[in-house]
Scaffold this motif. Sequence first.
Motif, PDB file in Angstrom:
ATOM      1  N   SER A 156     -11.189   1.789   7.478  1.00 53.55           N
ATOM      2  CA  SER A 156     -11.954   2.304   6.354  1.00 53.55           C
ATOM      3  C   SER A 156     -11.030   2.903   5.303  1.00 53.55           C
ATOM      4  O   SER A 156      -9.855   3.194   5.571  1.00 53.55           O
ATOM      5  CB  SER A 156     -12.927   3.381   6.851  1.00 53.55           C
ATOM      6  OG  SER A 156     -13.697   3.901   5.789  1.00 53.55           O
ATOM      7  N   HIS A 157     -11.573   3.078   4.087  1.00 53.78           N
ATOM      8  CA  HIS A 157     -10.854   3.768   3.017  1.00 53.78           C
ATOM      9  C   HIS A 157     -11.357   5.188   2.842  1.00 53.78           C
ATOM     10  O   HIS A 157     -11.034   5.848   1.855  1.00 53.78           O
ATOM     11  CB  HIS A 157     -11.026   3.013   1.696  1.00 53.78           C
ATOM     12  CG  HIS A 157     -10.543   1.595   1.748  1.00 53.78           C
ATOM     13  ND1 HIS A 157     -11.403   0.524   1.877  1.00 53.78           N
ATOM     14  CD2 HIS A 157      -9.292   1.073   1.717  1.00 53.78           C
ATOM     15  CE1 HIS A 157     -10.707  -0.603   1.907  1.00 53.78           C
ATOM     16  NE2 HIS A 157      -9.429  -0.302   1.825  1.00 53.78           N
ATOM     17  N   ARG A 158     -12.160   5.673   3.742  1.00 53.17           N
ATOM     18  CA  ARG A 158     -12.707   7.022   3.665  1.00 53.17           C
ATOM     19  C   ARG A 158     -11.597   8.066   3.609  1.00 53.17           C
ATOM     20  O   ARG A 158     -10.500   7.856   4.113  1.00 53.17           O
ATOM     21  CB  ARG A 158     -13.575   7.309   4.895  1.00 53.17           C
ATOM     22  CG  ARG A 158     -14.840   6.510   4.983  1.00 53.17           C
ATOM     23  CD  ARG A 158     -15.372   6.531   6.399  1.00 53.17           C
ATOM     24  NE  ARG A 158     -15.429   7.880   6.934  1.00 53.17           N
ATOM     25  CZ  ARG A 158     -16.548   8.519   7.253  1.00 53.17           C
ATOM     26  NH1 ARG A 158     -17.709   7.910   7.082  1.00 53.17           N
ATOM     27  NH2 ARG A 158     -16.527   9.726   7.749  1.00 53.17           N
ATOM     28  N   GLY A 159     -11.935   9.212   3.042  1.00 60.47           N
ATOM     29  CA  GLY A 159     -10.949  10.280   2.956  1.00 60.47           C
ATOM     30  C   GLY A 159     -10.502  10.799   4.303  1.00 60.47           C
ATOM     31  O   GLY A 159      -9.358  11.243   4.456  1.00 60.47           O
ATOM     32  N   ASP A 160     -11.380  10.741   5.319  1.00 58.73           N
ATOM     33  CA  ASP A 160     -10.995  11.244   6.634  1.00 58.73           C
ATOM     34  C   ASP A 160     -10.388  10.162   7.524  1.00 58.73           C
ATOM     35  O   ASP A 160     -10.002  10.434   8.662  1.00 58.73           O
ATOM     36  CB  ASP A 160     -12.187  11.900   7.333  1.00 58.73           C
ATOM     37  CG  ASP A 160     -13.390  10.968   7.468  1.00 58.73           C
ATOM     38  OD1 ASP A 160     -13.316   9.829   6.980  1.00 58.73           O
ATOM     39  OD2 ASP A 160     -14.406  11.400   8.046  1.00 58.73           O
ATOM     40  N   ALA A 161     -10.265   8.938   7.029  1.00 56.51           N
ATOM     41  CA  ALA A 161      -9.691   7.856   7.832  1.00 56.51           C
ATOM     42  C   ALA A 161      -8.211   8.090   8.095  1.00 56.51           C
ATOM     43  O   ALA A 161      -7.659   7.610   9.081  1.00 56.51           O
ATOM     44  CB  ALA A 161      -9.884   6.512   7.138  1.00 56.51           C
ATOM     45  N   LYS A 393     -21.209  -1.449  -6.862  1.00 55.33           N
ATOM     46  CA  LYS A 393     -20.160  -2.098  -7.635  1.00 55.33           C
ATOM     47  C   LYS A 393     -18.803  -1.974  -6.947  1.00 55.33           C
ATOM     48  O   LYS A 393     -18.007  -2.918  -6.939  1.00 55.33           O
ATOM     49  CB  LYS A 393     -20.091  -1.485  -9.034  1.00 55.33           C
ATOM     50  CG  LYS A 393     -19.083  -2.148  -9.953  1.00 55.33           C
ATOM     51  CD  LYS A 393     -19.128  -1.534 -11.345  1.00 55.33           C
ATOM     52  CE  LYS A 393     -18.136  -2.215 -12.287  1.00 55.33           C
ATOM     53  NZ  LYS A 393     -18.175  -1.615 -13.647  1.00 55.33           N
ATOM     54  N   ARG A 394     -18.551  -0.815  -6.339  1.00 55.52           N
ATOM     55  CA  ARG A 394     -17.240  -0.559  -5.730  1.00 55.52           C
ATOM     56  C   ARG A 394     -17.116  -1.106  -4.316  1.00 55.52           C
ATOM     57  O   ARG A 394     -16.088  -1.682  -3.946  1.00 55.52           O
ATOM     58  CB  ARG A 394     -16.959   0.945  -5.724  1.00 55.52           C
ATOM     59  CG  ARG A 394     -15.598   1.311  -5.115  1.00 55.52           C
ATOM     60  CD  ARG A 394     -15.275   2.772  -5.315  1.00 55.52           C
ATOM     61  NE  ARG A 394     -16.197   3.656  -4.635  1.00 55.52           N
ATOM     62  CZ  ARG A 394     -16.081   4.001  -3.346  1.00 55.52           C
ATOM     63  NH1 ARG A 394     -15.107   3.502  -2.601  1.00 55.52           N
ATOM     64  NH2 ARG A 394     -16.951   4.835  -2.813  1.00 55.52           N
ATOM     65  N   GLY A 404     -13.308  -3.948   6.849  1.00 52.97           N
ATOM     66  CA  GLY A 404     -12.319  -2.963   6.405  1.00 52.97           C
ATOM     67  C   GLY A 404     -12.894  -1.790   5.660  1.00 52.97           C
ATOM     68  O   GLY A 404     -12.147  -0.911   5.201  1.00 52.97           O
ATOM     69  N   THR A 405     -14.227  -1.742   5.523  1.00 55.09           N
ATOM     70  CA  THR A 405     -14.851  -0.651   4.770  1.00 55.09           C
ATOM     71  C   THR A 405     -15.899   0.062   5.627  1.00 55.09           C
ATOM     72  O   THR A 405     -17.005   0.337   5.179  1.00 55.09           O
ATOM     73  CB  THR A 405     -15.509  -1.173   3.477  1.00 55.09           C
ATOM     74  OG1 THR A 405     -16.497  -2.171   3.822  1.00 55.09           O
ATOM     75  CG2 THR A 405     -14.482  -1.782   2.555  1.00 55.09           C
ATOM     76  N   PHE A 406     -15.523   0.384   6.850  1.00 53.92           N
ATOM     77  CA  PHE A 406     -16.479   0.994   7.761  1.00 53.92           C
ATOM     78  C   PHE A 406     -16.957   2.349   7.242  1.00 53.92           C
ATOM     79  O   PHE A 406     -16.179   3.202   6.841  1.00 53.92           O
ATOM     80  CB  PHE A 406     -15.875   1.186   9.157  1.00 53.92           C
ATOM     81  CG  PHE A 406     -16.822   1.867  10.102  1.00 53.92           C
ATOM     82  CD1 PHE A 406     -17.838   1.149  10.711  1.00 53.92           C
ATOM     83  CD2 PHE A 406     -16.721   3.231  10.347  1.00 53.92           C
ATOM     84  CE1 PHE A 406     -18.735   1.771  11.555  1.00 53.92           C
ATOM     85  CE2 PHE A 406     -17.620   3.856  11.200  1.00 53.92           C
ATOM     86  CZ  PHE A 406     -18.631   3.135  11.807  1.00 53.92           C
TER      87      PHE A 406
END
Length: 479
Positions: A156-161, A393-394, A404-406
């Motif tokens: 993921s691209h999350r801040g906590d990843a 959109k993002r 890849g975007t969990f």
Amino acid sequence: MGRTSAVAAVAATLLITGCTSAGTDEPTPAKSAGEAAIDYGPWAAGRSTPVADELYPEKGNPGLDVLHYGLDLDWKPDTRVLTGTATLRIRPVAAASEIKLDFTGLTVDKVTVDGTEATGTVADEKLVVPTAVTADRPVTLTVAYHGTPKQVEMPSHRGDASEGIGMRSSKDGVLWTMQEPWGALTWYPVNEHPSDEALYDLAVTVPEGWAAAASGTPGAVEGNTYRYRSADPVAAYVTTLAVDRYKRIEQTGPHGLKITNFVLPKTDDRYLNTLKKTPKLIEWLEERFGPYPYPSAGALMNGSISAMETQQMLSMGRQAFKDGDLKEFEAVLVHEYAHQWFGNAVTPATWTDLWLNEGFATYIQYLYEQELYGFDDAYLENYLRESDAKLRKRVGPPGKPTAGTFAESNVYVCPAAMLKELNDALGDKEFFALATAWVEKNRNTNQDRASFTAFVNAETGKDFTGLIDAWLDSPTTPA
């Protein structure tokens, strides 16, 4: 996993995108007949229908159904070594030449299958035991192991990843885990997929002055051994274990519900007043979604920068709220408790339908925030539509996530907007009745988009298929 408030999100970028030794009364084999004579009936509630995951086919094994995990663990903070014996009661779904489970980072010391010594090899995050199994003929796998758990990457691209997922131990010997979509494999052998839920018994031994907090119902503390039991099936990603110099705070909730919070003296003092509101928060949820689904509740504070709906014992990362408004901590606490109904009691069959968890918990959080902050429906509608448009959109629509975007924000906010549209169409009374029935009629099962849509249509007598599909699949915000 938890997320930030609608109020804070309008003013700034979204901060948080995140949201058991075996018991002494376990059945034992008849000595005259050997291990094969075990009665697996007591673990029947752990029976599942495992499936392969479209997003992450490398995780889990649809050929195995784990009925029960008995975990006997010992943690040494001074050496940071976890020693464990995991006893798995397994129903093979199909005949196979081996038993393959998810496991990594720890050393296997001994393996037995039905009491007979076997071999076990760990490679590529898998434990492989080359013992043949027969469909629907249960086996008992026991694995002894040790080592220092190591986290794995989050897709993921999350801040906590960036902090990784799974179990982590700090230099001072503190132990805790956050593990969605996986991470249980870093501390016990597991069939790591939400479609294979199981019963659990944990026994965790720690040194004097330390305490262990875990998912499930707290049992007796015997010396320095803490016990927890999950009599309702649990998906591996919502199991948890934390060891620290905790203070244990007991409360009684609605209907005599036992609530246990684990906090660090002084360090977590700022959260105490909010945690003590837990009985009222659960009452608020019960008024809308029916009885709390488990025999106990509670939360543990850990060093994460996120929060997690771990079953019966929430994992609340103090680092996520150290500089924020405590109202945000309260709202996320409601979010994680809402998951006990939506995500834990009713669990998605695959990670494609994560929106089923996060959409409900996020919308419920926003409903609570309307009371907490005092904003109206027009404000919420505007916020949801503006955020929804940016996220589609993002990241794309919530019903079509990519590997890849969990658990990025689209599976939180966009389905929350859909649920608001459904609420607006039905009115509060019918919407809350629908949500309550969804949990009551599907408790301890795995569901997906098709079953949710069919349920909504059948319960309401109206066809909401178009609305649901549009909000889950459209590249732009539906009109």
